[in-house]
Scaffold this motif. Sequence first.
Motif, PDB file in Angstrom:
ATOM      1  N   LEU A 112      44.602  43.438  49.352  1.00 49.64           N
ATOM      2  CA  LEU A 112      45.723  41.851  49.701  1.00 49.64           C
ATOM      3  C   LEU A 112      45.638  41.496  50.549  1.00 49.64           C
ATOM      4  O   LEU A 112      45.370  40.742  51.262  1.00 49.64           O
ATOM      5  CB  LEU A 112      46.897  42.921  49.906  1.00 49.64           C
ATOM      6  N   THR A 113      44.480  41.463  51.414  1.00 51.32           N
ATOM      7  CA  THR A 113      44.336  40.699  52.377  1.00 51.32           C
ATOM      8  C   THR A 113      42.168  40.216  52.562  1.00 51.32           C
ATOM      9  O   THR A 113      41.965  39.013  53.201  1.00 51.32           O
ATOM     10  CB  THR A 113      43.363  41.462  54.037  1.00 51.32           C
ATOM     11  N   LYS A 114      42.402  40.055  50.842  1.00 50.04           N
ATOM     12  CA  LYS A 114      41.367  39.456  50.085  1.00 50.04           C
ATOM     13  C   LYS A 114      42.132  37.672  50.903  1.00 50.04           C
ATOM     14  O   LYS A 114      42.580  37.605  50.604  1.00 50.04           O
ATOM     15  CB  LYS A 114      40.892  39.324  49.473  1.00 50.04           C
ATOM     16  N   LYS A 115      40.393  36.748  51.007  1.00 52.23           N
ATOM     17  CA  LYS A 115      40.167  35.202  50.649  1.00 52.23           C
ATOM     18  C   LYS A 115      40.941  34.686  49.565  1.00 52.23           C
ATOM     19  O   LYS A 115      39.231  34.180  49.486  1.00 52.23           O
ATOM     20  CB  LYS A 115      39.568  35.166  52.172  1.00 52.23           C
ATOM     21  N   ALA A 116      41.847  34.214  49.587  1.00 50.43           N
ATOM     22  CA  ALA A 116      42.210  34.067  47.842  1.00 50.43           C
ATOM     23  C   ALA A 116      43.422  33.844  47.419  1.00 50.43           C
ATOM     24  O   ALA A 116      44.405  34.277  48.626  1.00 50.43           O
ATOM     25  CB  ALA A 116      42.291  35.469  46.938  1.00 50.43           C
ATOM     26  N   LYS A 117      43.946  33.080  46.592  1.00 48.74           N
ATOM     27  CA  LYS A 117      45.189  32.898  46.266  1.00 48.74           C
ATOM     28  C   LYS A 117      46.492  33.640  45.543  1.00 48.74           C
ATOM     29  O   LYS A 117      47.076  34.188  45.779  1.00 48.74           O
ATOM     30  CB  LYS A 117      45.444  31.531  45.575  1.00 48.74           C
ATOM     31  N   GLN A 118      45.260  34.512  44.543  1.00 42.55           N
ATOM     32  CA  GLN A 118      45.681  35.728  43.841  1.00 42.55           C
ATOM     33  C   GLN A 118      45.211  36.327  43.413  1.00 42.55           C
ATOM     34  O   GLN A 118      43.871  36.570  42.979  1.00 42.55           O
ATOM     35  CB  GLN A 118      46.482  34.990  42.928  1.00 42.55           C
ATOM     36  N   VAL A 119      45.674  37.864  43.503  1.00 44.69           N
ATOM     37  CA  VAL A 119      44.418  39.378  43.610  1.00 44.69           C
ATOM     38  C   VAL A 119      45.291  40.081  42.501  1.00 44.69           C
ATOM     39  O   VAL A 119      46.472  39.748  42.603  1.00 44.69           O
ATOM     40  CB  VAL A 119      43.848  40.073  44.815  1.00 44.69           C
ATOM     41  N   GLU A 120      44.027  41.406  41.762  1.00 44.74           N
ATOM     42  CA  GLU A 120      45.199  41.715  40.959  1.00 44.74           C
ATOM     43  C   GLU A 120      44.536  43.516  41.597  1.00 44.74           C
ATOM     44  O   GLU A 120      43.386  43.140  42.418  1.00 44.74           O
ATOM     45  CB  GLU A 120      44.529  41.302  39.668  1.00 44.74           C
ATOM     46  N   PHE A 121      44.910  44.226  40.898  1.00 48.14           N
ATOM     47  CA  PHE A 121      43.971  45.697  41.598  1.00 48.14           C
ATOM     48  C   PHE A 121      44.142  46.634  40.046  1.00 48.14           C
ATOM     49  O   PHE A 121      43.632  47.776  40.419  1.00 48.14           O
ATOM     50  CB  PHE A 121      45.075  46.796  41.596  1.00 48.14           C
ATOM     51  N   GLY A 122      42.404  45.747  39.409  1.00 51.05           N
ATOM     52  CA  GLY A 122      41.643  46.208  38.299  1.00 51.05           C
ATOM     53  C   GLY A 122      42.583  47.569  37.437  1.00 51.05           C
ATOM     54  O   GLY A 122      43.211  46.926  37.244  1.00 51.05           O
ATOM     55  N   SER A 123      42.214  48.087  37.016  1.00 46.95           N
ATOM     56  CA  SER A 123      42.706  49.156  36.144  1.00 46.95           C
ATOM     57  C   SER A 123      43.691  49.721  36.049  1.00 46.95           C
ATOM     58  O   SER A 123      44.646  49.975  35.896  1.00 46.95           O
ATOM     59  CB  SER A 123      41.976  49.902  35.707  1.00 46.95           C
ATOM     60  N   TYR A 124      43.914  50.177  37.683  1.00 46.82           N
ATOM     61  CA  TYR A 124      44.952  50.637  38.370  1.00 46.82           C
ATOM     62  C   TYR A 124      46.564  49.705  37.684  1.00 46.82           C
ATOM     63  O   TYR A 124      47.765  49.852  37.638  1.00 46.82           O
ATOM     64  CB  TYR A 124      45.194  50.954  39.474  1.00 46.82           C
ATOM     65  N   GLY A 125      46.654  48.229  38.059  1.00 52.14           N
ATOM     66  CA  GLY A 125      46.960  47.453  37.875  1.00 52.14           C
ATOM     67  C   GLY A 125      47.785  47.188  36.224  1.00 52.14           C
ATOM     68  O   GLY A 125      48.471  46.085  36.269  1.00 52.14           O
ATOM     69  N   ARG A 126      46.905  47.692  35.571  1.00 58.21           N
ATOM     70  CA  ARG A 126      46.526  46.695  33.990  1.00 58.21           C
ATOM     71  C   ARG A 126      47.983  47.422  33.586  1.00 58.21           C
ATOM     72  O   ARG A 126      47.589  49.149  33.352  1.00 58.21           O
ATOM     73  CB  ARG A 126      45.071  46.554  33.879  1.00 58.21           C
ATOM     74  N   ASN A 127      48.329  47.176  32.168  1.00 63.15           N
ATOM     75  CA  ASN A 127      49.221  48.306  30.839  1.00 63.15           C
ATOM     76  C   ASN A 127      50.254  49.359  31.419  1.00 63.15           C
ATOM     77  O   ASN A 127      50.371  49.719  31.437  1.00 63.15           O
ATOM     78  CB  ASN A 127      47.571  48.465  30.893  1.00 63.15           C
ATOM     79  N   ILE A 128      50.831  48.585  32.992  1.00 64.60           N
ATOM     80  CA  ILE A 128      51.795  48.653  33.224  1.00 64.60           C
ATOM     81  C   ILE A 128      53.182  49.224  32.275  1.00 64.60           C
ATOM     82  O   ILE A 128      53.456  47.893  31.846  1.00 64.60           O
ATOM     83  CB  ILE A 128      52.449  48.034  34.894  1.00 64.60           C
ATOM     84  N   SER A 129      53.746  49.576  32.131  1.00 68.12           N
ATOM     85  CA  SER A 129      55.109  49.915  31.222  1.00 68.12           C
ATOM     86  C   SER A 129      55.710  49.758  32.037  1.00 68.12           C
ATOM     87  O   SER A 129      56.361  49.464  32.937  1.00 68.12           O
ATOM     88  CB  SER A 129      55.715  51.783  31.073  1.00 68.12           C
ATOM     89  N   PHE A 130      57.357  49.001  31.297  1.00 70.34           N
ATOM     90  CA  PHE A 130      58.076  48.043  31.531  1.00 70.34           C
ATOM     91  C   PHE A 130      58.981  49.478  32.854  1.00 70.34           C
ATOM     92  O   PHE A 130      59.549  48.941  33.445  1.00 70.34           O
ATOM     93  CB  PHE A 130      59.555  48.166  30.148  1.00 70.34           C
TER      94      PHE A 130
END
Length: 492
Positions: A120-138
């Motif tokens: 969350l403190t990377k120098k970027a416009k938008q970041v993701e969380f790798g496999s942890y943040g993918r395929n999130i259920s509703f």
Amino acid sequence: MEAKKHRNTHRGAFILFCVFSFAFFLLFARFVQVQWTGKAEGEALAEIAQQQHKQTRTIEAKRGTIFDRNGAILAQDVPSYTVAAIVDPDDPRRVADPEETAEKLAPLLGMDVEQMERILTKKAKQVEFGSYGRNISFELKRKIEALHLPGIIFTRDTARFYPNGVFASHVIGYAQKNAKNETVGKMGVEKSLDRYLRDKDGYVSFASDAKGFRLPEARERTIAKPDNGANVYLTIDAKIQTFLEDAMNGVEKQYKPKKIIAIVADPKTGKILAMATRPSFDPNKRDIANFLNDAISYPYEPGSTMKVFTLAAAINEGVYNGNETYRSGSYKVGPNTIRDHNDVGWGTITFNEGVQRSSNVAFSILVKEKLGEDRFLQYLHRFHFDQKTGIDLPNEAIGQIRYRYPIERITTGFGQGTSVTPIQQIQAATAIANDGKMMKPYVIEKVVDPDSGKVVLDHEPTVVGEPITAETARKVRGILETVVTSEHGTGR
């Protein structure tokens, strides 16, 4: 002197006037040309303008669903989400407090708090969380949204879901996203029928303003219609498969074997009603220890189960007399001695009792003295132990008939030395259970177009041979029944 300076000033002004007039003339001429032809540098300006104010929207297609024979869902596409975070310092929607966000969000994603905070403190416009943040259920998406964390956003996608977890896993296989974000079959039916199951997204275009927002009353124009994948119906029966999986779990827990292989087939049709192996895996997690389906890919020595086919061959040739007696215990084949499983045997007994007791000596005599080695080999071919079944699953292997040395020819009669695959045995056994008709095994019932309902692939029962007569099959079944019911039977 002053008059000369005045003349130079007028001359300079005149030159500047001529230059600007010429430039204006060129610009005007270019303007007229562009207006007249509608092109600049050979490019159609109207088309370029239209492209700049035209946006496209994806219409998601759906990968085909895999069903059991009764319509129970075994594999399907379900909505999923990817969670991301806006961290651009110039964006008012950004994450306000990385430390607090990490503390609240990390536990829900199963991440380490410090790891998330670093992201969350990377120098970027938008970041993701790798496999942890993918395929999130509703459901998980709603829990995250309930935290009201600034800067946390979601993108919608689809994920392949297997509702039964460890369930016919090596038959169904699995599919996953590739680098192009396409779902591709990697194993089992998902792989072998990928060309039918695969989907293709559609697209529509619409007029937009300079910022990409759709203009009021702008009509959508379909560029490509979505092409949904076909639905696949297996011969697998979910109830029978569940019973088999539970039974195998019990065996695995109690005895802890290295492998378990089980197949349930309808001998009248060749349909595979259940098929499972251990070790297995959950296709949702893809915790795979063995990428091969042992039921069709693992040749092994069949042991005493091979005696069924030796008995059938002897009966079919008319050389089996169940009331005839022989001396059990041991049998000489050249320099080798074959022994019964208790080493000493049971004295002089009938061949029927020898079958009931699973006597190696009895079947050695049947091959060497009653049938003859050459005639027995013909029956191995008639039962197709020398070829693949052609089952509609990938990576089928084939066993090996070891018949070079005299001892190998005899031991093959009771299932040692020679190897077969479980599915080869199942196919051969259909001849015993189906009055002599040997049925080709299969797991794909049909493939159906979901939009038209048209059946694009249909499998029918196939007789692949008649190695024995119906009368022989009935006699074999009768004798095999006594292996379970008689006082000497090893099947008790």
